[in-house]
Scaffold this motif. Structure first.
Motif: not given
Length: 125
Positions: A3-23
């Protein structure tokens, strides 16, 4: 299989921004776990309770946090065990939830308020 379970900073931050930032999101209080399916039947009802508007910071280091206080006023008598974030003020889709603080529940007397300060609610990947 591995299982690949470690997200890199860039993709993790992009996912969080997509879901939460500016909403424009909404925080709810619950008397029991809303579970991962977003069970709104556990949401507090009564008094002058409504979901609190909440906004989140741009993600960094795989986390984001609330940028304004979350405030609920004139609550009914209840036990609050969980806080959840939704995409709508009523109904909608639950994005995340967590148990309150390090306590199992917060006891609220009728007419009391509950407040989370800036940075009190953190979402991490």
């Amino acid at each position: 299989m591995s299982d690949l379970n470690g997200l890199g900073n860039e993709i993790a931050n992009a996912m969080l921004d997509y879901a939460f930032f500016g909403k424009n999101l909404w925080a709810s209080l619950h008397s029991a776990s809303p579970t991962s399916v977003g069970d709104a039947t556990t949401e507090v009802v009564g008094g002058m309770y409504i979901r609190s508007s909440v906004q989140f910071a741009r993600a960094g280091s795989k986390m984001t946090y609330n940028t304004l206080p979350m405030v609920w006023m004139n609550l009914p008598e209840c036990q609050v065990t969980h806080v959840a974030i939704w995409d709508k003020q009523t109904l909608g889709t639950m994005l995340v939830y967590c148990q309150v603080s390090r306590q199992s529940a917060i006891t609220v007397a009728a007419g009391d308020s509950l407040r989370y300060e800036i940075g009190d609610y953190v979402v991490r990947l």
